[in-house]
Design a protein around this motif. Structure first.
Motif, PDB file in Angstrom:
ATOM      1  N   PRO A  32      77.745 -42.200  89.940  1.00 51.77           N
ATOM      2  CA  PRO A  32      79.037 -42.686  88.845  1.00 51.77           C
ATOM      3  C   PRO A  32      80.187 -42.101  89.413  1.00 51.77           C
ATOM      4  N   ALA A  33      81.194 -42.841  89.148  1.00 53.96           N
ATOM      5  CA  ALA A  33      82.643 -42.568  89.816  1.00 53.96           C
ATOM      6  C   ALA A  33      83.160 -41.285  88.850  1.00 53.96           C
ATOM      7  N   ALA A  34      82.645 -41.039  87.935  1.00 54.89           N
ATOM      8  CA  ALA A  34      83.100 -39.895  87.042  1.00 54.89           C
ATOM      9  C   ALA A  34      82.482 -38.524  87.786  1.00 54.89           C
ATOM     10  N   ASP A  35      81.366 -38.620  88.429  1.00 57.89           N
ATOM     11  CA  ASP A  35      81.126 -37.343  89.250  1.00 57.89           C
ATOM     12  C   ASP A  35      81.807 -37.149  90.326  1.00 57.89           C
ATOM     13  N   ILE A  36      82.396 -38.306  90.879  1.00 63.71           N
ATOM     14  CA  ILE A  36      83.130 -38.141  92.209  1.00 63.71           C
ATOM     15  C   ILE A  36      84.719 -37.874  91.880  1.00 63.71           C
ATOM     16  N   ALA A  37      85.143 -38.542  90.927  1.00 60.73           N
ATOM     17  CA  ALA A  37      86.627 -38.863  90.889  1.00 60.73           C
ATOM     18  C   ALA A  37      87.476 -38.155  89.442  1.00 60.73           C
ATOM     19  N   LEU A  38      86.498 -37.499  88.733  1.00 61.92           N
ATOM     20  CA  LEU A  38      87.024 -37.138  87.391  1.00 61.92           C
ATOM     21  C   LEU A  38      87.979 -35.957  87.789  1.00 61.92           C
ATOM     22  N   ASP A  39      87.469 -35.063  88.446  1.00 60.31           N
ATOM     23  CA  ASP A  39      88.358 -33.779  88.671  1.00 60.31           C
ATOM     24  C   ASP A  39      89.668 -34.293  89.344  1.00 60.31           C
ATOM     25  N   PHE A  40      89.702 -35.077  90.522  1.00 63.18           N
ATOM     26  CA  PHE A  40      91.081 -35.598  91.201  1.00 63.18           C
ATOM     27  C   PHE A  40      91.953 -36.183  90.093  1.00 63.18           C
ATOM     28  N   ILE A  41      91.246 -37.224  89.261  1.00 63.52           N
ATOM     29  CA  ILE A  41      92.022 -37.853  88.159  1.00 63.52           C
ATOM     30  C   ILE A  41      92.678 -37.067  87.226  1.00 63.52           C
ATOM     31  N   LEU A  42      91.772 -35.909  86.722  1.00 61.03           N
ATOM     32  CA  LEU A  42      92.424 -35.031  85.953  1.00 61.03           C
ATOM     33  C   LEU A  42      93.590 -34.249  86.466  1.00 61.03           C
ATOM     34  N   ASN A  43      93.534 -33.743  87.789  1.00 60.06           N
ATOM     35  CA  ASN A  43      94.255 -32.849  88.502  1.00 60.06           C
ATOM     36  C   ASN A  43      95.693 -33.834  88.656  1.00 60.06           C
ATOM     37  N   GLU A  44      95.677 -35.042  88.882  1.00 58.05           N
ATOM     38  CA  GLU A  44      96.568 -35.839  89.422  1.00 58.05           C
ATOM     39  C   GLU A  44      97.628 -35.849  88.034  1.00 58.05           C
ATOM     40  N   ALA A  45      96.973 -36.171  86.796  1.00 54.70           N
ATOM     41  CA  ALA A  45      97.453 -36.284  85.662  1.00 54.70           C
ATOM     42  C   ALA A  45      98.027 -34.971  85.278  1.00 54.70           C
ATOM     43  N   HIS A  46      97.554 -33.771  85.674  1.00 51.35           N
ATOM     44  CA  HIS A  46      98.103 -32.423  85.401  1.00 51.35           C
ATOM     45  C   HIS A  46      99.492 -32.298  86.069  1.00 51.35           C
ATOM     46  N   VAL A  47      99.553 -32.791  87.422  1.00 52.66           N
ATOM     47  CA  VAL A  47     100.535 -32.532  88.426  1.00 52.66           C
ATOM     48  C   VAL A  47     101.482 -33.848  88.459  1.00 52.66           C
ATOM     49  N   SER A  48     101.328 -34.728  87.794  1.00 55.97           N
ATOM     50  CA  SER A  48     102.113 -36.040  87.797  1.00 55.97           C
ATOM     51  C   SER A  48     102.376 -36.189  86.364  1.00 55.97           C
ATOM     52  N   PRO A  49     103.610 -36.042  85.773  1.00 56.13           N
ATOM     53  CA  PRO A  49     103.776 -36.452  84.308  1.00 56.13           C
ATOM     54  C   PRO A  49     103.683 -38.182  84.287  1.00 56.13           C
ATOM     55  N   ASP A  50     104.321 -38.819  85.220  1.00 51.28           N
ATOM     56  CA  ASP A  50     104.283 -40.180  85.265  1.00 51.28           C
ATOM     57  C   ASP A  50     102.938 -40.696  85.095  1.00 51.28           C
ATOM     58  N   PHE A  51     101.978 -40.128  85.987  1.00 50.27           N
ATOM     59  CA  PHE A  51     100.661 -40.704  85.904  1.00 50.27           C
ATOM     60  C   PHE A  51      99.780 -40.180  84.599  1.00 50.27           C
ATOM     61  N   ALA A  52     100.098 -39.034  84.245  1.00 52.57           N
ATOM     62  CA  ALA A  52      99.705 -38.778  82.980  1.00 52.57           C
ATOM     63  C   ALA A  52     100.089 -39.383  81.795  1.00 52.57           C
ATOM     64  N   SER A  53     101.240 -39.999  81.831  1.00 52.02           N
ATOM     65  CA  SER A  53     101.625 -41.107  80.757  1.00 52.02           C
ATOM     66  C   SER A  53     100.957 -42.552  80.869  1.00 52.02           C
ATOM     67  N   HIS A  54     100.500 -42.625  82.361  1.00 53.86           N
ATOM     68  CA  HIS A  54      99.790 -43.756  82.330  1.00 53.86           C
ATOM     69  C   HIS A  54      98.381 -43.794  81.765  1.00 53.86           C
ATOM     70  N   VAL A  55      97.671 -42.754  81.921  1.00 49.04           N
ATOM     71  CA  VAL A  55      96.382 -42.483  81.527  1.00 49.04           C
ATOM     72  C   VAL A  55      96.367 -42.499  79.988  1.00 49.04           C
TER      73      VAL A  55
END
Length: 144
Positions: A32-55
């Motif tokens: 499943p994608a969540a098993d592989i990519a979830l931490d990466f996506i959450l980290n990107e949202a944490h460090v990038s306010p623009d990406f966090a607003s997109h999510v």
């Protein structure tokens, strides 16, 4: 789970994970994608306010998403895409980047774990005549 993932509620992690699993469904031996990519996506949202607003923009269109079946989830994401095309494109791009560069996914797909060069794409031999124009122009900068 990374430190940034633990800063997000379990319910929010399940929601983002369900979105990722809908974007890249598991099957044919792929995880499943969540098993592989979830931490990466959450980290990107944490460090990038623009990406966090997109999510957040995407998630705002996904009421009860975790209670939907696969077909309903796909329809909900298509609706979200109509409202937030750039946001969903950014999430999809980063999800693909995290998933399809993961060593375990590369192994399952039978892809080599190496950069595409020098063994990848064949390049044409260098043509020195390409430099004739710049050489004729001469110096176009000033010395510092």
């Amino acid at each position: 789970m990374s430190g940034n993932a633990t800063r997000v509620s379990a319910a929010r992690q399940r929601l983002v994970g369900a979105v990722l699993d809908t974007l890249i469904p598991s099957g044919n031996g792929l995880p499943p994608a969540a098993d592989i990519a979830l931490d990466f996506i959450l980290n990107e949202a944490h460090v990038s306010p623009d990406f966090a607003s997109h999510v957040e923009a995407i998630l705002s269109h996904l009421a009860d998403f975790t209670n939907l079946d696969a077909t309903q989830r796909e329809a909900a994401l298509q609706q979200a895409q109509q409202h937030e095309p750039k946001a969903l494109a950014d999430l999809l791009r980063l999800t693909y980047a995290a998933y399809y560069t993961d060593p375990s996914v590369l192994d399952i797909l039978g892809w080599e774990r190496r950069p595409p060069q020098p063994l990848g794409h064949t390049l044409a031999p260098f043509d020195p005549s390409l430099l004739e124009g710049p050489r004729r122009r001469g110096k176009v900068w000033r010395d510092a």
